[in-house]
Enzyme design. Structure first.
Site, short mmCIF file in Angstrom:
data_model
loop_
_atom_site.label_atom_id
_atom_site.label_comp_id
_atom_site.label_asym_id
_atom_site.label_seq_id
_atom_site.Cartn_x
_atom_site.Cartn_y
_atom_site.Cartn_z
N GLY A 34 -14.36 32.52 -20.17
CA GLY A 34 -14.51 33.77 -19.43
C GLY A 34 -14.08 34.90 -20.35
N ALA A 35 -14.95 35.86 -20.59
CA ALA A 35 -14.67 36.90 -21.58
C ALA A 35 -13.36 37.63 -21.27
CB ALA A 35 -15.83 37.90 -21.62
N TYR A 104 -24.67 28.23 -17.91
CA TYR A 104 -23.69 28.61 -16.90
C TYR A 104 -24.06 28.02 -15.54
CZ TYR A 104 -22.29 32.18 -20.30
OH TYR A 104 -21.86 32.83 -21.43
N ARG A 168 -25.17 39.17 -21.45
CA ARG A 168 -25.60 37.79 -21.23
C ARG A 168 -27.00 37.87 -20.63
NH1 ARG A 168 -21.61 37.45 -23.78
NH2 ARG A 168 -19.76 36.16 -23.42
N GLY A 228 -21.07 42.59 -36.99
CA GLY A 228 -21.07 41.21 -37.46
C GLY A 228 -20.20 40.98 -38.67
N GLY A 256 -16.44 33.83 -28.58
CA GLY A 256 -15.08 34.33 -28.42
C GLY A 256 -14.66 35.33 -29.47
N ALA A 257 -15.49 35.49 -30.53
CA ALA A 257 -15.13 36.44 -31.58
C ALA A 257 -15.08 37.88 -31.05
CB ALA A 257 -16.13 36.36 -32.74
N ASP A 259 -14.47 38.80 -28.00
CA ASP A 259 -13.30 38.95 -27.13
C ASP A 259 -12.04 39.11 -27.97
OD1 ASP A 259 -15.04 38.53 -24.97
OD2 ASP A 259 -14.73 36.37 -25.05
N ASP A 295 -12.99 28.87 -27.00
CA ASP A 295 -13.23 30.30 -26.86
C ASP A 295 -11.99 31.13 -27.07
OD1 ASP A 295 -15.73 29.41 -26.16
OD2 ASP A 295 -15.85 30.54 -24.28
#
Length: 312
Positions: A34-35, A104, A168, A228, A256-257, A259, A295
């Protein structure tokens, strides 16, 4: 101690045990995702206090998440349990390079049933900053209205709002609707954190300076654009600053990067760092995170973060 409020959906993350495709894998490794939850984890590890508003199902996955919140010292004052709907689930493949296949299972989940009445329970005087993402906008209509109401109440209480679009695409039936709604929320934030490809899609622009100019015209005070492996850009009405990324020899998982990057930005705001220090910290946490499978597993403590920046 400075305090942050986050609202989102916490899910059980089932990552394939091997490198087979998801339709062939025989085992899964359980963790959480979850972000907004990832951001909570990162901030608490840096010594901040977070309250996380969500709804969990009264099921084994929900109970695992509660155990995780306790372990990571994440506040649950505004967390609710739903006896009728289940905790959301995310499936993720393992890959040797590139982005993993993700699916999901969150339609009609417990979190999707949140309503704006939950926002009326919040004591905004507790918080120094509110962080939201674009993900709840696509979960359900009630969650979308909850986010709108959260923004309204936060602005009425003069709270600083950071927003990560965190697109998303698979959650939206209409890309045009997604663009309109995400841009609306962006225009109500103090600081936004789009990735470069997200910004290009949202604004139908290609040049990064044109993107920043458009965001400033929308009334956004500060824009930070993730570019990036190149690095990240900071824009406001007075300046443009670019800080290159840290070099990573072996990328394990890119999920997860973003976040982790948000953790770096939010913590820097609360620590009153300069814009250059802010981007450096955010780039560093993102680089640390992509060297781990989970994550949020790699999100660092202050000591680990300081050592990484010092030695890279």
């Amino acid at each position: 101690m400075k305090k942050i409020l986050l609202v989102g959906e916490a899910m059980m993350l089932l990552t394939a045990g091997g490198y087979d495709s998801l339709d062939k894998t025989k085992s899964y490794i359980c963790s959480v995702s979850g972000a907004e939850l990832n951001v909570c984890v990162g901030l608490t590890r840096l010594g901040f206090k977070c309250e996380y508003m969500t709804i969990l199902g009264n099921d084994p996955f929900g109970k695992q998440l509660l155990n995780f919140f306790e372990k990571e010292k994440i506040g649950t004052k505004y967390l609710s349990i739903d006896n009728g709907n289940k905790t959301g689930i995310q499936l993720k493949a393992r890959v040797l390079d590139g982005d993993p296949d993700i699916h999901y299972f969150r339609k009609n989940s417990a979190a999707s049933k949140i309503t704006k009445e939950y926002i009326d329970k919040i004591d905004f005087n507790e918080f120094d900053l509110i962080h939201i993402t674009g993900i709840p906008l696509g979960i359900s209509e009630s969650f979308r209205q909850t986010i709108y109401y959260l923004i309204k109440k936060a602005k009425e209480n003069n709270k600083y709002i950071t927003f990560d679009p965190n697109l998303r695409l698979q959650m939206w039936d209409s890309i045009d609707e997604m663009k309109a709604l995400v841009n609306y929320v962006s225009s109500n934030a103090n600081l936004i954190l789009p990735g470069i490809n997200e910004a290009k899609l949202l604004l139908n622009l290609e040049n990064i300076d044109d993107i920043a100019k458009k965001y400033l015209e929308m009334g956004i005070e500060k824009i930070i654009i993730k570019d990036g492996a190149k690095g990240s850009h900071y824009y406001d009405k007075e300046k443009h600053l670019f800080v290159p990324s840290f070099k990573v020899e072996h990328i394990v998982d890119t999920v997860g990067a973003g976040d982790g990057f948000a953790v770096g930005i939010i913590s820097s705001i609360l620590d009153n760092l300069s814009e250059e220090e802010m981007l450096t910290r955010a780039n560093a946490i993102g680089a640390i995170q992509i060297q781990h499978q989970s994550d949020n597993e790699g999100l660092p403590t202050r000591k680990i973060l300081e050592n990484f920046i010092l030695n890279n």
